[in-house]
Scaffold this active site. Structure first.
Site, PDB file in Angstrom:
ATOM      1  N   HIS A 184       0.908  -1.268  -0.103  1.00 51.52           N
ATOM      2  CA  HIS A 184       0.096  -0.012  -0.018  1.00 51.52           C
ATOM      3  C   HIS A 184       0.849   1.355  -0.079  1.00 51.52           C
ATOM      4  CE1 HIS A 184      -3.781  -2.446   1.900  1.00 51.52           C
ATOM      5  NE2 HIS A 184      -3.474  -2.710   0.358  1.00 51.52           N
TER       6      HIS A 184
ATOM      7  N   CYS B 181       2.452  20.260  -6.346  1.00 53.86           N
ATOM      8  CA  CYS B 181       3.511  19.475  -7.215  1.00 53.86           C
ATOM      9  C   CYS B 181       4.679  20.457  -7.657  1.00 53.86           C
ATOM     10  CB  CYS B 181       2.845  18.931  -8.134  1.00 53.86           C
ATOM     11  SG  CYS B 181       4.024  18.045  -9.402  1.00 53.86           S
TER      12      CYS B 181
HETATM   13  P1  OAD Z   1      -6.876  -3.294  10.536  1.00 60.64           P
HETATM   14  O1  OAD Z   1      -7.024  -2.296  11.345  1.00 60.64           O
HETATM   15  O2  OAD Z   1      -8.178  -3.523   9.620  1.00 60.64           O
HETATM   16  O3  OAD Z   1      -6.510  -4.505  11.362  1.00 60.64           O
HETATM   17  C1  OAD Z   1      -5.620  -4.567  12.402  1.00 60.64           C
HETATM   18  C2  OAD Z   1      -5.630  -5.989  12.934  1.00 60.64           C
HETATM   19  O4  OAD Z   1      -4.704  -6.026  13.952  1.00 60.64           O
HETATM   20  C3  OAD Z   1      -7.078  -6.452  13.648  1.00 60.64           C
HETATM   21  O5  OAD Z   1      -7.327  -7.667  13.285  1.00 60.64           O
HETATM   22  C4  OAD Z   1      -6.445  -6.579  15.193  1.00 60.64           C
HETATM   23  O6  OAD Z   1      -7.068  -7.467  15.861  1.00 60.64           O
HETATM   24  C5  OAD Z   1      -5.057  -6.933  15.014  1.00 60.64           C
HETATM   25  N1  OAD Z   1      -4.344  -6.413  16.011  1.00 60.64           N
HETATM   26  C6  OAD Z   1      -4.394  -5.410  17.079  1.00 60.64           C
HETATM   27  N2  OAD Z   1      -3.349  -5.228  17.945  1.00 60.64           N
HETATM   28  C7  OAD Z   1      -2.548  -6.477  17.510  1.00 60.64           C
HETATM   29  C8  OAD Z   1      -1.168  -6.748  18.018  1.00 60.64           C
HETATM   30  N3  OAD Z   1      -0.593  -6.224  19.124  1.00 60.64           N
HETATM   31  N4  OAD Z   1      -0.436  -7.891  17.378  1.00 60.64           N
HETATM   32  C9  OAD Z   1      -1.199  -8.436  16.494  1.00 60.64           C
HETATM   33  N5  OAD Z   1      -2.387  -8.129  15.872  1.00 60.64           N
HETATM   34  C10 OAD Z   1      -2.888  -6.986  16.557  1.00 60.64           C
HETATM   35  O7  OAD Z   1      -5.580  -3.225   9.728  1.00 60.64           O
HETATM   36  P2  OAD Z   1      -5.311  -3.980   8.514  1.00 60.64           P
HETATM   37  O8  OAD Z   1      -5.386  -5.150   8.345  1.00 60.64           O
HETATM   38  O9  OAD Z   1      -3.732  -3.537   8.264  1.00 60.64           O
HETATM   39  O10 OAD Z   1      -5.376   0.187   3.568  1.00 60.64           O
HETATM   40  O11 OAD Z   1      -5.968  -3.004   7.347  1.00 60.64           O
HETATM   41  C11 OAD Z   1      -5.657  -3.276   5.837  1.00 60.64           C
HETATM   42  C12 OAD Z   1      -5.687  -2.003   5.131  1.00 60.64           C
HETATM   43  O12 OAD Z   1      -6.971  -1.367   5.377  1.00 60.64           O
HETATM   44  C13 OAD Z   1      -4.830  -1.037   5.592  1.00 60.64           C
HETATM   45  O13 OAD Z   1      -3.585  -1.282   4.912  1.00 60.64           O
HETATM   46  C14 OAD Z   1      -5.548   0.157   4.829  1.00 60.64           C
HETATM   47  C15 OAD Z   1      -6.828   0.122   5.600  1.00 60.64           C
HETATM   48  O14 OAD Z   1      -7.765   0.713   5.312  1.00 60.64           O
HETATM   49  C16 OAD Z   1      -5.808   1.259   2.773  1.00 60.64           C
HETATM   50  O15 OAD Z   1      -5.526   2.328   3.103  1.00 60.64           O
HETATM   51  C17 OAD Z   1      -5.634   1.160   1.483  1.00 60.64           C
END
Ligand code: OAD
Length: 319
Positions: free
Chosen positions: A148, A208
């Site tokens: 991303h 820009c």
């Molecule tokens: P999320 O915020 O959707 O998910 C974060 C995950 O991390 C959740 O399942 C939590 O339970 C878990 N979590 C929290 N604390 C943790 C810890 N200490 N150790 C391990 N896990 C933990 O974030 P992403 O899955 O990264 O995209 O989101 C994916 C994408 O959606 C991002 O890159 C972004 C977002 O919108 C864009 O902006 C395009």
């Protein structure tokens, strides 16, 4: 049958897929939870709201066109947080795994240790995180792909201009309110939804330097935008390489709901991978089979333990 939860059992399986002549092939998909222990907020769940906005509602080109100052303040704040955070032992463990598996690959003559700029070796870490913490943990470049983009990059909203690794904080005087808080939980007027956001004229936002007309925007992928095609091809080539089996699919700190990133879990499973989820949220284990593993714990605590037989203890990592 529920997934397995035993660290020794995982380590045993890891060891049995490693020998002097074979190195396990491992794909990792990381998300915001990996950086939670570094103090950075996730996108979904507890603490996910930013001034009553769902972060995902700000991560779109439409939101930027509608209110570029609001979207810039949100990203300037996330950038400020990222620059002030430090990689945790989860980032360091993955970086060390990248180094060690690269060395094992080279030693066992399988080659593919990663040529100039290309994806190489038996480990590939795909991250959805834009915070730069993998890189600051010295993750080997050839085993890391930023699905991303990076919050440290800025690019033109209209032309091809891109500026990499901009470390300015604040990004410009008008965005200084985003750089006033010291942590994601500390109070700052910007985070208080009852205080109106500072008025910022579009002319005060970064423009820009190339086309001199359009606004610069954060160098991240927003919802509705395509991921970099060359990068996706590289990842596909790595996955499909010589029709090899993938031994482990690590799903670390991600809700795994955003595509195409989340699709890699199924692809790896089709290539025989044991899926290993590291996430404190009980729901993250849904859909795992009895051959898979679910470690319901923080990534910074569990990753160093899982891979200790290969990477040693944190004090032995190259830092
Ligand atoms: P999320 O915020 O959707 O998910 C974060 C995950 O991390 C959740 O399942 C939590 O339970 C878990 N979590 C929290 N604390 C943790 C810890 N200490 N150790 C391990 N896990 C933990 O974030 P992403 O899955 O990264 O995209 O989101 C994916 C994408 O959606 C991002 O890159 C972004 C977002 O919108 C864009 O902006 C395009």
């Amino acid at each position: 049958m529920p997934p397995k939860t035993s660290i020794p059992e995982f380590q045993h399986l890891l060891s049995s897929s490693s020998s002097p002549h074979t190195t396990p092939k491992i794909l990792a998909l990381c998300g915001a939870g990996l950086s939670a222990a570094s103090g950075l907020p996730t996108f979904r769940g507890t603490g996910g709201l930013w001034r009553n906005h769902e972060p995902t509602s700000l991560a779109t080109p439409t939101a930027f066109l509608k209110d570029p100052a609001l979207v810039w303040l949100f990203y300037a704040w996330r950038k400020h947080m990222a620059l002030n955070a430090r990689p945790n032992n989860g980032h360091w463990a993955l970086a060390e795994l990248g180094r060690k598996l690269m060395m094992m690959t080279n030693a066992d003559g399988e080659g593919g240790g990663g040529g100039a700029g290309g994806v190489g070796g038996r480990f590939l870490c795909l991250t959805q995180n834009v915070d730069g913490l993998h890189q600051r943990a010295s993750h080997p470049e050839s085993t890391l792909r930023l699905l991303h983009g990076s919050i440290l990059d800025m690019r033109c909203f209209d032309c091809d201009y891109i500026q990499r690794n901009n470390l300015s904080d604040p990004i410009c005087p008008a965005l200084a309110p985003a750089s006033s808080s010291s942590s994601s939980t500390s109070s700052s007027p910007l985070l208080d939804p009852s205080i109106p956001i500072p008025e910022i004229d579009i002319s005060e936002l970064p423009h820009c330097p190339e086309c001199k007309t359009s606004l610069l925007r954060p160098g991240v992928v927003w919802f509705g935008e395509a991921l970099d095609n060359d990068m996706l091809d590289e990842v596909d080539d790595w996955i499909e390489k010589e029709d090899e089996k993938i031994d482990f699919m690590l799903v670390i700190g991600t809700a795994a709901v955003v595509y195409p990133a989340a699709g890699y879990v199924g692809e790896a499973r089709e290539r025989g991978a044991v899926v290993v989820v590291v996430n404190p949220d009980e729901d993250a284990g849904a859909g795992l089979g009895d051959g898979d593993f679910f470690f319901r714990a923080s990534a910074d605590e569990v990753l160093p333990l899982l891979f200790e037989p290969i990477i040693g203890k944190p004090e032995e990592y190259v830092k």
